[in-house]
Motif scaffolding. Structure first.
Motif, PDB file in Angstrom:
ATOM      1  N   ASN A  15      -3.297  -4.233   6.758  1.00  0.00           N
ATOM      2  CA  ASN A  15      -2.860  -5.512   6.220  1.00  0.00           C
ATOM      3  C   ASN A  15      -1.766  -5.312   5.184  1.00  0.00           C
ATOM      4  OD1 ASN A  15      -3.623  -7.503   3.705  1.00  0.00           O
ATOM      5  ND2 ASN A  15      -3.841  -8.565   5.654  1.00  0.00           N
ATOM      6  N   ASP A  16      -0.850  -6.253   5.129  1.00  0.00           N
ATOM      7  CA  ASP A  16       0.160  -6.348   4.069  1.00  0.00           C
ATOM      8  C   ASP A  16       0.922  -5.035   3.875  1.00  0.00           C
ATOM      9  OD1 ASP A  16       1.699  -7.587   2.185  1.00  0.00           O
ATOM     10  OD2 ASP A  16       0.151  -7.644   0.640  1.00  0.00           O
ATOM     11  N   PHE A  17       1.694  -4.682   4.877  1.00  0.00           N
ATOM     12  CA  PHE A  17       2.439  -3.425   4.957  1.00  0.00           C
ATOM     13  C   PHE A  17       3.840  -3.669   4.393  1.00  0.00           C
ATOM     14  CE2 PHE A  17       3.597  -0.105   8.482  1.00  0.00           C
ATOM     15  CZ  PHE A  17       3.994   0.792   7.516  1.00  0.00           C
ATOM     16  N   ASN A  18       4.201  -2.970   3.321  1.00  0.00           N
ATOM     17  CA  ASN A  18       5.516  -3.146   2.696  1.00  0.00           C
ATOM     18  C   ASN A  18       6.147  -1.805   2.347  1.00  0.00           C
ATOM     19  OD1 ASN A  18       5.790  -6.187   2.032  1.00  0.00           O
ATOM     20  ND2 ASN A  18       3.720  -5.686   1.390  1.00  0.00           N
ATOM     21  N   VAL A  19       7.377  -1.618   2.795  1.00  0.00           N
ATOM     22  CA  VAL A  19       8.194  -0.489   2.358  1.00  0.00           C
ATOM     23  C   VAL A  19       9.446  -1.089   1.732  1.00  0.00           C
ATOM     24  CG1 VAL A  19       9.505   1.562   3.052  1.00  0.00           C
ATOM     25  CG2 VAL A  19       7.287   1.068   4.127  1.00  0.00           C
ATOM     26  N   ILE A  55      -4.866  -4.524  13.732  1.00  0.00           N
ATOM     27  CA  ILE A  55      -3.704  -4.992  12.980  1.00  0.00           C
ATOM     28  C   ILE A  55      -3.194  -6.283  13.615  1.00  0.00           C
ATOM     29  CG2 ILE A  55      -1.964  -3.714  14.307  1.00  0.00           C
ATOM     30  CD1 ILE A  55      -0.719  -3.032  11.490  1.00  0.00           C
ATOM     31  N   GLY A  56      -2.704  -7.186  12.790  1.00  0.00           N
ATOM     32  CA  GLY A  56      -2.056  -8.396  13.276  1.00  0.00           C
ATOM     33  C   GLY A  56      -0.577  -8.297  12.966  1.00  0.00           C
ATOM     34  N   LYS A  83      10.268  10.851  -3.373  1.00  0.00           N
ATOM     35  CA  LYS A  83      10.909  11.609  -4.461  1.00  0.00           C
ATOM     36  C   LYS A  83      10.380  11.150  -5.823  1.00  0.00           C
ATOM     37  CE  LYS A  83      15.156  12.560  -1.910  1.00  0.00           C
ATOM     38  NZ  LYS A  83      16.628  12.430  -1.876  1.00  0.00           N
ATOM     39  N   GLY A  84       9.090  10.863  -5.869  1.00  0.00           N
ATOM     40  CA  GLY A  84       8.435  10.478  -7.116  1.00  0.00           C
ATOM     41  C   GLY A  84       8.499   9.004  -7.475  1.00  0.00           C
ATOM     42  N   ASN A  85       9.239   8.206  -6.700  1.00  0.00           N
ATOM     43  CA  ASN A  85       9.384   6.779  -6.998  1.00  0.00           C
ATOM     44  C   ASN A  85       8.560   5.940  -6.030  1.00  0.00           C
ATOM     45  OD1 ASN A  85      11.389   7.051  -9.110  1.00  0.00           O
ATOM     46  ND2 ASN A  85      12.762   7.717  -7.475  1.00  0.00           N
ATOM     47  N   PHE A  86       7.938   4.873  -6.562  1.00  0.00           N
ATOM     48  CA  PHE A  86       7.153   3.988  -5.719  1.00  0.00           C
ATOM     49  C   PHE A  86       8.020   3.450  -4.585  1.00  0.00           C
ATOM     50  CE2 PHE A  86       5.684  -0.393  -4.789  1.00  0.00           C
ATOM     51  CZ  PHE A  86       4.510  -0.051  -4.143  1.00  0.00           C
ATOM     52  N   ALA A  87       7.501   3.569  -3.346  1.00  0.00           N
ATOM     53  CA  ALA A  87       8.296   3.216  -2.179  1.00  0.00           C
ATOM     54  C   ALA A  87       7.637   2.186  -1.273  1.00  0.00           C
ATOM     55  CB  ALA A  87       8.596   4.481  -1.367  1.00  0.00           C
ATOM     56  N   GLY A  88       6.322   1.968  -1.416  1.00  0.00           N
ATOM     57  CA  GLY A  88       5.672   1.005  -0.546  1.00  0.00           C
ATOM     58  C   GLY A  88       4.164   1.083  -0.628  1.00  0.00           C
ATOM     59  N   SER A  89       3.535   0.150   0.097  1.00  0.00           N
ATOM     60  CA  SER A  89       2.075   0.096   0.091  1.00  0.00           C
ATOM     61  C   SER A  89       1.558  -0.419   1.418  1.00  0.00           C
ATOM     62  CB  SER A  89       1.576  -0.798  -1.044  1.00  0.00           C
ATOM     63  OG  SER A  89       1.986  -2.137  -0.840  1.00  0.00           O
ATOM     64  N   LEU A  90       0.288  -0.174   1.634  1.00  0.00           N
ATOM     65  CA  LEU A  90      -0.399  -0.596   2.843  1.00  0.00           C
ATOM     66  C   LEU A  90      -1.873  -0.746   2.496  1.00  0.00           C
ATOM     67  CD1 LEU A  90      -0.322  -1.026   5.950  1.00  0.00           C
ATOM     68  CD2 LEU A  90      -0.536   1.440   6.182  1.00  0.00           C
ATOM     69  N   HIS A  91      -2.493  -1.778   3.050  1.00  0.00           N
ATOM     70  CA  HIS A  91      -3.892  -2.060   2.747  1.00  0.00           C
ATOM     71  C   HIS A  91      -4.739  -1.950   4.008  1.00  0.00           C
ATOM     72  CE1 HIS A  91      -2.625  -3.939  -1.092  1.00  0.00           C
ATOM     73  NE2 HIS A  91      -1.583  -4.327  -0.375  1.00  0.00           N
ATOM     74  N   LEU A  92      -6.007  -1.627   3.814  1.00  0.00           N
ATOM     75  CA  LEU A  92      -6.996  -1.687   4.869  1.00  0.00           C
ATOM     76  C   LEU A  92      -8.100  -2.612   4.387  1.00  0.00           C
ATOM     77  CD1 LEU A  92      -7.857  -0.459   7.670  1.00  0.00           C
ATOM     78  CD2 LEU A  92      -9.339   1.050   6.336  1.00  0.00           C
TER      79      LEU A  92
END
Length: 169
Positions: free
Chosen positions: A81-85, A115-116, A54-63
């Motif tokens: 790597n480094d998966f965050n919600v 993935i680890g 809904k337009g707001n930062f909610a998480g990130s994920l890296h490769l």
């Protein structure tokens, strides 16, 4: 696809919002780390995807295009790597949207993705997510700091104790 979720690649303008939101939700990512991630995006070492709900930062994920885990590095397997919600936004499909997008990138370019995952309770939902998405153990066994755990040895059950998985096209 959830129309309330947008996933896109990180830009330099995102650094401050990522830091602010992660800090507000006690997700321990320093401003230096987030800035380093951006620098690695520019050099191609890392691809960082961001999710907005809904337009707001909610998480990130890296490769990571070159994993620190030796088996993946030796076999040209990129690592999720480094998966965050953000905790209050979990269970809205944000993690699956991030995984769909990062897998698409990895599988198109490499044909495989790795993935680890940690082994204690707080990693339980991630363990289940990866299994449901078709990840299978890489067959190398338990790793501590990306190195094999020898039978009979003792290691600390912390974030560096992992089992690694892969998924093919």
């Amino acid at each position: 696809m959830n129309t309330q979720i947008e996933v896109r690649q990180m830009t330099s303008e995102d650094i401050d919002i990522i830091y602010r939101v992660f800090t507000e939700h006690n997700i321990g990512k320093s401003l230096d780390y987030i800035s380093k991630c951006w620098e690695e995006n520019k050099t191609g070492k890392r691809i960082t995807l961001l999710a907005f709900y809904k337009g707001n930062f909610a998480g990130s994920l890296h490769l990571l295009t070159k994993s620190f885990y030796p088996h993946f590095a030796e076999n040209n397997i990129p690592e999720v790597n480094d998966f965050n919600v953000i905790p209050p936004l979990r269970r809205y499909g944000i993690g699956n949207e991030l995984m769909d997008a990062i897998e698409k990138i990895a599988l198109e370019k490499y044909g495989v993705v790795g993935i680890g995952v940690g082994l204690y309770k707080s990693y339980g939902s991630a363990q289940r997510l990866y299994a449901k998405r078709g990840y299978i153990p890489d067959g190398k066994g338990l790793m501590y700091n990306q190195q094999p755990v020898e039978p009979g040895s003792q290691v600390c059950a912390d974030d560096d104790l992992n089992l690694y998985f892969t998924k093919n096209v």
